[in-house]
Design a protein around this motif. Structure first.
Motif: not given
Length: 198
Positions: A5-8, A102-112, A169-182
């Protein structure tokens, strides 16, 4: 995810300040090369928890075009100048404002666009916990998505049946293995146009 949040907020504010000359130049060029229309393309997209928000991009298409929600490289609704700024992802720079508010983040799934979230079932609905991002692991894999779709007989069908499920699938994997360094790694790889597995 306080650090995210702070980084964004901080990075988007700094980015908007540092890139303001470029943003101004692109705005002027759009008015010159694509007259008769707005500078920005504003569209309702699905955000975190399914909440709709307005996403801002530089306009890269003709005004009042009739087309699908899927963009294909070389299609007539994309202007010559629009194709250039899309190629280098410059059209997405105004999304820094979406990150700042605050609507988006730098990293996340593209908004559909609305409708795709309705297709999510079971575990896949977990992807709605994420804020949409300017870039992400799925964006890196499909950074040439418009070129891929241009090779298909039915781009919309290919997107809906192949690309969209794989992105989920890729975004679920990202959510389950999230880290700031990633997140930082994804941002760097986006800038360098590298694949995550390199």
């Amino acid at each position: 995810m306080i650090v995210k949040f702070v980084f964004d907020r901080c990075a988007s504010l700094i980015g908007l300040i540092l890139l303001s000359p470029l943003l101004a130049i692109i705005s002027i060029l759009i008015k010159i090369k694509m007259p008769g229309g707005p500078i920005f393309f504003c569209q309702r997209r699905v955000g975190q928890y399914g909440k709709l928000f307005t996403m801002y991009k530089f306009r890269s298409m003709t005004v009042n075009h009739c087309g699908s929600s899927v963009s294909v490289a070389g299609e007539s609704r994309i202007t010559p100048f629009g194709a250039k700024i899309r190629r280098y992802k410059i059209d997405e720079l105004p999304e820094l404002w979406n990150v700042l508010i605050g609507d988006m983040s730098f990293v996340g799934p593209r908004p559909d666009v609305p409708g795709y979230a309705d297709l999510l079932q079971g575990k896949n609905r977990k992807v709605l916990k994420l804020k949409p991002g300017i870039t992400g692991p799925a964006s890196l894999k499909y950074r040439n998505e418009e070129e891929i779709l241009a090779l298909q007989v039915n781009p919309q069908k290919y997107n809906d049946e192949i690309i969209f499920p794989d992105k989920v699938r890729i975004n679920i994997e990202y959510l389950e293995n999230w880290s700031f360094w990633k997140d930082l790694r994804i941002i760097v790889y986006t800038i360098l146009s590298k694949d995550l597995d390199q």
